[in-house]
Design a protein around this motif. Structure first.
Motif, PDB file in Angstrom:
ATOM      1  N   PRO A 216       9.638  -5.676   0.962  1.00  0.00           N
ATOM      2  CA  PRO A 216       8.844  -6.678   1.321  1.00  0.00           C
ATOM      3  C   PRO A 216       7.790  -6.286   2.252  1.00  0.00           C
ATOM      4  CG  PRO A 216      10.875  -7.173   2.301  1.00  0.00           C
ATOM      5  CD  PRO A 216      10.977  -5.799   1.568  1.00  0.00           C
ATOM      6  N   ILE A 217       6.532  -6.646   2.153  1.00  0.00           N
ATOM      7  CA  ILE A 217       5.420  -6.052   2.903  1.00  0.00           C
ATOM      8  C   ILE A 217       5.524  -6.133   4.207  1.00  0.00           C
ATOM      9  CG2 ILE A 217       2.784  -6.211   3.087  1.00  0.00           C
ATOM     10  CD1 ILE A 217       2.449  -6.949   0.321  1.00  0.00           C
ATOM     11  N   GLU A 218       5.483  -5.060   4.977  1.00  0.00           N
ATOM     12  CA  GLU A 218       5.392  -4.952   6.555  1.00  0.00           C
ATOM     13  C   GLU A 218       4.171  -4.231   7.247  1.00  0.00           C
ATOM     14  OE1 GLU A 218       5.708  -1.483   5.998  1.00  0.00           O
ATOM     15  OE2 GLU A 218       6.979  -1.538   7.866  1.00  0.00           O
ATOM     16  N   ILE A 219       3.556  -3.673   6.100  1.00  0.00           N
ATOM     17  CA  ILE A 219       2.451  -2.867   6.844  1.00  0.00           C
ATOM     18  C   ILE A 219       1.257  -3.916   7.044  1.00  0.00           C
ATOM     19  CG2 ILE A 219       1.536  -2.275   4.253  1.00  0.00           C
ATOM     20  CD1 ILE A 219       0.377   0.436   5.292  1.00  0.00           C
ATOM     21  N   SER A 220       0.293  -3.897   7.965  1.00  0.00           N
ATOM     22  CA  SER A 220      -0.824  -4.748   8.280  1.00  0.00           C
ATOM     23  C   SER A 220      -1.744  -4.550   7.152  1.00  0.00           C
ATOM     24  CB  SER A 220      -1.213  -4.574   9.828  1.00  0.00           C
ATOM     25  OG  SER A 220      -1.777  -3.414   9.883  1.00  0.00           O
ATOM     26  N   GLN A 221      -2.844  -5.493   7.003  1.00  0.00           N
ATOM     27  CA  GLN A 221      -3.915  -5.135   6.231  1.00  0.00           C
ATOM     28  C   GLN A 221      -4.815  -4.068   6.748  1.00  0.00           C
ATOM     29  OE1 GLN A 221      -5.846  -8.802   4.876  1.00  0.00           O
ATOM     30  NE2 GLN A 221      -3.872  -9.719   4.541  1.00  0.00           N
ATOM     31  N   ARG A 222      -4.670  -4.003   8.213  1.00  0.00           N
ATOM     32  CA  ARG A 222      -5.836  -3.339   8.820  1.00  0.00           C
ATOM     33  C   ARG A 222      -5.232  -1.695   8.512  1.00  0.00           C
ATOM     34  NH1 ARG A 222      -8.465  -3.103  14.421  1.00  0.00           N
ATOM     35  NH2 ARG A 222      -8.729  -0.870  14.794  1.00  0.00           N
ATOM     36  N   GLN A 223      -4.043  -1.538   8.728  1.00  0.00           N
ATOM     37  CA  GLN A 223      -3.365  -0.153   8.381  1.00  0.00           C
ATOM     38  C   GLN A 223      -3.643   0.114   6.975  1.00  0.00           C
ATOM     39  OE1 GLN A 223       0.776  -1.062   9.924  1.00  0.00           O
ATOM     40  NE2 GLN A 223       0.896   0.989  10.552  1.00  0.00           N
ATOM     41  N   LEU A 224      -3.289  -0.742   5.932  1.00  0.00           N
ATOM     42  CA  LEU A 224      -3.501  -0.350   4.724  1.00  0.00           C
ATOM     43  C   LEU A 224      -4.758  -0.091   4.376  1.00  0.00           C
ATOM     44  CD1 LEU A 224      -1.988  -0.713   1.947  1.00  0.00           C
ATOM     45  CD2 LEU A 224      -2.771  -3.022   2.070  1.00  0.00           C
ATOM     46  N   MET A 225      -5.940  -0.651   4.863  1.00  0.00           N
ATOM     47  CA  MET A 225      -7.391  -0.357   4.561  1.00  0.00           C
ATOM     48  C   MET A 225      -7.623   0.887   5.209  1.00  0.00           C
ATOM     49  SD  MET A 225      -8.226  -2.261   2.428  1.00  0.00           S
ATOM     50  CE  MET A 225      -7.256  -3.593   1.652  1.00  0.00           C
ATOM     51  N   GLU A 226      -6.981   1.178   6.310  1.00  0.00           N
ATOM     52  CA  GLU A 226      -7.320   2.527   7.074  1.00  0.00           C
ATOM     53  C   GLU A 226      -6.798   3.621   5.924  1.00  0.00           C
ATOM     54  OE1 GLU A 226      -6.752   1.929  11.423  1.00  0.00           O
ATOM     55  OE2 GLU A 226      -5.580   3.761  11.080  1.00  0.00           O
ATOM     56  N   LEU A 227      -5.683   3.342   5.454  1.00  0.00           N
ATOM     57  CA  LEU A 227      -5.121   4.657   4.489  1.00  0.00           C
ATOM     58  C   LEU A 227      -6.139   4.726   3.267  1.00  0.00           C
ATOM     59  CD1 LEU A 227      -1.333   3.706   4.914  1.00  0.00           C
ATOM     60  CD2 LEU A 227      -2.361   5.609   6.083  1.00  0.00           C
ATOM     61  N   TYR A 228      -6.517   3.259   3.006  1.00  0.00           N
ATOM     62  CA  TYR A 228      -7.266   3.460   1.567  1.00  0.00           C
ATOM     63  C   TYR A 228      -8.591   4.111   1.924  1.00  0.00           C
ATOM     64  CZ  TYR A 228      -9.886   0.858  -2.277  1.00  0.00           C
ATOM     65  OH  TYR A 228     -10.593   0.823  -3.238  1.00  0.00           O
ATOM     66  N   ARG A 229      -9.026   3.970   2.955  1.00  0.00           N
ATOM     67  CA  ARG A 229     -10.470   4.523   3.490  1.00  0.00           C
ATOM     68  C   ARG A 229     -10.148   6.172   3.492  1.00  0.00           C
ATOM     69  NH1 ARG A 229     -12.501   4.463   8.601  1.00  0.00           N
ATOM     70  NH2 ARG A 229     -11.002   2.589   8.795  1.00  0.00           N
ATOM     71  N   GLU A 230      -9.132   6.474   4.319  1.00  0.00           N
ATOM     72  CA  GLU A 230      -8.912   8.037   4.124  1.00  0.00           C
ATOM     73  C   GLU A 230      -8.886   8.551   2.816  1.00  0.00           C
ATOM     74  OE1 GLU A 230      -8.882   9.574   7.033  1.00  0.00           O
ATOM     75  OE2 GLU A 230      -9.114   7.999   8.189  1.00  0.00           O
ATOM     76  N   ALA A 231      -8.063   7.804   1.911  1.00  0.00           N
ATOM     77  CA  ALA A 231      -8.139   8.540   0.544  1.00  0.00           C
ATOM     78  C   ALA A 231      -9.342   8.462  -0.082  1.00  0.00           C
ATOM     79  CB  ALA A 231      -7.263   7.894  -0.245  1.00  0.00           C
ATOM     80  N   ALA A 232     -10.179   7.203  -0.040  1.00  0.00           N
ATOM     81  CA  ALA A 232     -11.370   7.076  -0.953  1.00  0.00           C
ATOM     82  C   ALA A 232     -12.472   8.062  -0.139  1.00  0.00           C
ATOM     83  CB  ALA A 232     -11.933   5.814  -0.623  1.00  0.00           C
ATOM     84  N   LYS A 233     -12.573   8.695   1.142  1.00  0.00           N
ATOM     85  CA  LYS A 233     -13.256   9.647   1.630  1.00  0.00           C
ATOM     86  C   LYS A 233     -13.204  10.980   1.242  1.00  0.00           C
ATOM     87  CE  LYS A 233     -12.663   8.720   6.348  1.00  0.00           C
ATOM     88  NZ  LYS A 233     -12.875   8.874   7.737  1.00  0.00           N
ATOM     89  N   ILE A 234     -12.027  11.054   0.684  1.00  0.00           N
ATOM     90  CA  ILE A 234     -11.735  12.478   0.167  1.00  0.00           C
ATOM     91  C   ILE A 234     -11.847  12.548  -1.217  1.00  0.00           C
ATOM     92  CG2 ILE A 234      -9.870  14.209  -0.264  1.00  0.00           C
ATOM     93  CD1 ILE A 234      -8.787  13.231   2.472  1.00  0.00           C
ATOM     94  N   MET A 235     -11.300  11.258  -2.129  1.00  0.00           N
ATOM     95  CA  MET A 235     -11.153  11.398  -3.585  1.00  0.00           C
ATOM     96  C   MET A 235     -12.560  10.563  -4.225  1.00  0.00           C
ATOM     97  SD  MET A 235      -7.264  10.102  -4.066  1.00  0.00           S
ATOM     98  CE  MET A 235      -7.386  10.212  -5.775  1.00  0.00           C
ATOM     99  N   GLY A 236     -13.261  10.116  -3.393  1.00  0.00           N
ATOM    100  CA  GLY A 236     -14.350   9.237  -3.951  1.00  0.00           C
ATOM    101  C   GLY A 236     -13.949   7.827  -4.021  1.00  0.00           C
ATOM    102  N   ARG A 237     -14.887   6.992  -3.869  1.00  0.00           N
ATOM    103  CA  ARG A 237     -14.836   5.750  -3.714  1.00  0.00           C
ATOM    104  C   ARG A 237     -14.323   4.864  -5.091  1.00  0.00           C
ATOM    105  NH1 ARG A 237     -19.771   3.314  -1.128  1.00  0.00           N
ATOM    106  NH2 ARG A 237     -20.141   5.461  -0.151  1.00  0.00           N
ATOM    107  N   LYS A 238     -14.654   5.360  -6.157  1.00  0.00           N
ATOM    108  CA  LYS A 238     -14.043   4.923  -7.569  1.00  0.00           C
ATOM    109  C   LYS A 238     -12.685   5.267  -7.881  1.00  0.00           C
ATOM    110  CE  LYS A 238     -17.891   2.603  -7.975  1.00  0.00           C
ATOM    111  NZ  LYS A 238     -19.083   3.011  -8.849  1.00  0.00           N
ATOM    112  N   ASN A 239     -12.192   6.224  -7.198  1.00  0.00           N
ATOM    113  CA  ASN A 239     -10.841   6.977  -7.569  1.00  0.00           C
ATOM    114  C   ASN A 239      -9.530   6.323  -6.830  1.00  0.00           C
ATOM    115  OD1 ASN A 239     -12.173   8.367  -9.558  1.00  0.00           O
ATOM    116  ND2 ASN A 239     -12.953   9.844  -7.726  1.00  0.00           N
ATOM    117  N   VAL A 240      -9.733   5.220  -5.930  1.00  0.00           N
ATOM    118  CA  VAL A 240      -8.612   4.716  -5.159  1.00  0.00           C
ATOM    119  C   VAL A 240      -8.527   3.256  -5.425  1.00  0.00           C
ATOM    120  CG1 VAL A 240      -7.796   4.507  -2.815  1.00  0.00           C
ATOM    121  CG2 VAL A 240      -8.843   6.626  -3.415  1.00  0.00           C
ATOM    122  N   GLY A 241      -7.241   2.717  -5.618  1.00  0.00           N
ATOM    123  CA  GLY A 241      -7.428   1.324  -5.635  1.00  0.00           C
ATOM    124  C   GLY A 241      -5.967   0.764  -4.992  1.00  0.00           C
ATOM    125  N   LEU A 242      -5.795  -0.655  -4.848  1.00  0.00           N
ATOM    126  CA  LEU A 242      -4.451  -1.140  -4.485  1.00  0.00           C
ATOM    127  C   LEU A 242      -3.612  -1.517  -5.619  1.00  0.00           C
ATOM    128  CD1 LEU A 242      -5.771  -3.460  -1.395  1.00  0.00           C
ATOM    129  CD2 LEU A 242      -4.678  -1.158  -1.058  1.00  0.00           C
TER     130      LEU A 242
END
Ligand code: SAM
Ligand code: 2KA
Ligand code: SF4
Ligand code: MG
Length: 253
Positions: A216-242
Motif C-alpha cells: 500500500p502506498i506510503e510515499i508522499s506525492q512530493r517525494q514521488l515527484m522529487e524522484l521522478y524529477r531526478e530521473a527525468a533530469k538525467i534520462m530526459g523528460r519523455k523517458n520517465v513515467g509513473l
C-alpha cells in the motif's frame, strides 16, 4: 515438459504507465510461475516464492468470475497451454509471464513462449532481470518486457548493487533482441534520490523508466515527484513515467 505453476488467469495489465513497451490497460492472460530467488520485502506474491510449498496451481475457468479449478504441481506444459487457450476471448493483446520469477524455469518458459507465438499470440515478460544468462534464452521470443530494477529498500538480496547491474544488462539484451522493453522501479518513502540518479545514469539512452509506488502506498506525492524529477533530469523528460497497480484499486486479478 513439466513446470511448477502458481496460477493462470485473465485480466488487463494493471501496471506500466504510458511509456513505450508498456501494455497498461491491455487485455492479457497471465501465467504466474512459482518460485523466486529474490525476497523483496514488499512482494505481493509471497505465497508463490518458495516453489516447494506451491503444491497445486489454479486456473480461472471464465474471465472475471473469480472461479478457479485446482491442479497438482508439477503441471504439464500442455495443461497450462489448455488453461490459457480456454481463456482466449479474442481480444487478448499478449500473454504475460510473471511469478515468482518466470526465467528461473527457463526451459518450460521458452517452450511455452515458442508455442504461444506459433498460436499467434505476443509474449510479454515480467521479470526481475537478475539473471541475464537466462534472459538470453528467451529474448528472441519476447515481444514486450517489463524489467524491474530492485531499489535498495526492496532488500531483495545482499548483493544489491550487482543485482542492479545485472538487471540493466538484461534490459540491454532484450532491447538488442528487438523486444519493446521498459524498466520498472518500485519506490518507498525511504528510497534515496542518489540511488534513483544512479539507476537513471545506467538507463539513459537504453530504455524508459516507470516509477511505481510500493503498495500500500506510503510515499508522499512530493517525494514521488522529487524522484521522478531526478530521473527525468538525467534520462530526459519523455523517458520517465509513473505506474500504479491499478488492478488493486479496481479489485480485479
Ligand atoms: C510479483 S512480481 C513478479 C515478476 C518478477 N519477479 C519481478 O519482481 O519483476 C510482478 C510485479 O509486481 C511488482 N510488485 C510486487 N509487489 C508489489 C508491491 N507491494 N507494490 C508495488 N509493486 C509490487 C513487482 O515489482 C513486479 O514489477
Ligand atoms: N491485472 C494485473 N496486472 C499485473 N501486472 C503485473 C502483475 C504481476 O503480478 O506480475 C499483474 C497482476 O497480477 N494483475
Ligand atoms: S523478484 Fe518479484 S516475485 Fe521475487 S520477491 Fe521480488 S517482487 Fe516477489
Ligand atoms: Mg502482481
Amino acid at each position: 515438459m513439466k513446470v511448477i505453476m502458481a496460477e493462470v488467469f485473465s485480466s488487463w495489465q494493471g501496471e506500466g504507465g504510458s511509456v513505450e513497451g508498456s501494455a497498461f490497460g491491455r487485455r492479457q492472460i497471465f501465467v504466474r510461475f512459482a518460485g523466486c530467488d529474490l525476497r523483496c520485502v514488499w512482494c505481493d506474491s509471497k505465497e508463490y516464492i518458495d516453489a516447494s510449498r506451491v503444491s497445486r496451481w489454479r486456473y480461472e475457468v471464465e474471465p472475471f468470475t473469480w472461479k478457479f479449478e485446482y491442479r497438482q504441481n508439477p503441471a504439464s506444459l500442455d495443461e497450462v497451454i489448455d488453461a490459457v487457450l480456454r481463456l482466449d476471448t479474442g481480444d487478448i493483446h499478449s500473454i504475460s509471464y510473471t511469478g515468482g520469477e518466470p526465467t528461473l524455469q527457463v526451459k518450460p518458459l521458452k517452450a511455452m513462449m515458442g508455442r504461444m507465438k506459433e498460436l499467434g499470440f505476443d509474449n510479454f515478460l515480467e521479470t526481475h532481470g537478475g539473471l541475464p544468462e537466462l534472459i538470453k534464452e528467451v529474448a528472441h521470443l519476447t515481444d514486450y518486457a517489463s524489467v524491474d530494477i530492485k531499489d535498495e529498500t526492496a532488500r531483495a538480496t545482499e548483493e544489491w548493487k550487482s543485482l542492479v547491474l545485472r538487471e540493466v544488462e538484461s534490459t540491454r539484451i532484450l532491447k538488442e533482441a528487438g523486444a519493446k522493453t521498459y524498466v520498472k522501479l518500485v519506490v518507498t518513502s525511504e528510497t534515496k534520490p542518489e540511488n534513483v540518479r544512479w539507476y537513471a545514469e545506467l538507463l539513459k539512452g537504453l530504455a524508459p523508466l516507470v516509477i511505481q509506488p510500493m503498495e500500500p502506498i506510503e510515499i508522499s506525492q512530493r517525494q514521488l515527484m522529487e524522484l521522478y524529477r531526478e530521473a527525468a533530469k538525467i534520462m530526459g523528460r519523455k523517458n520517465v513515467g509513473l505506474s500504479f497497480q491499478v488492478h488493486k484499486y479496481l479489485n480485479v486479478l
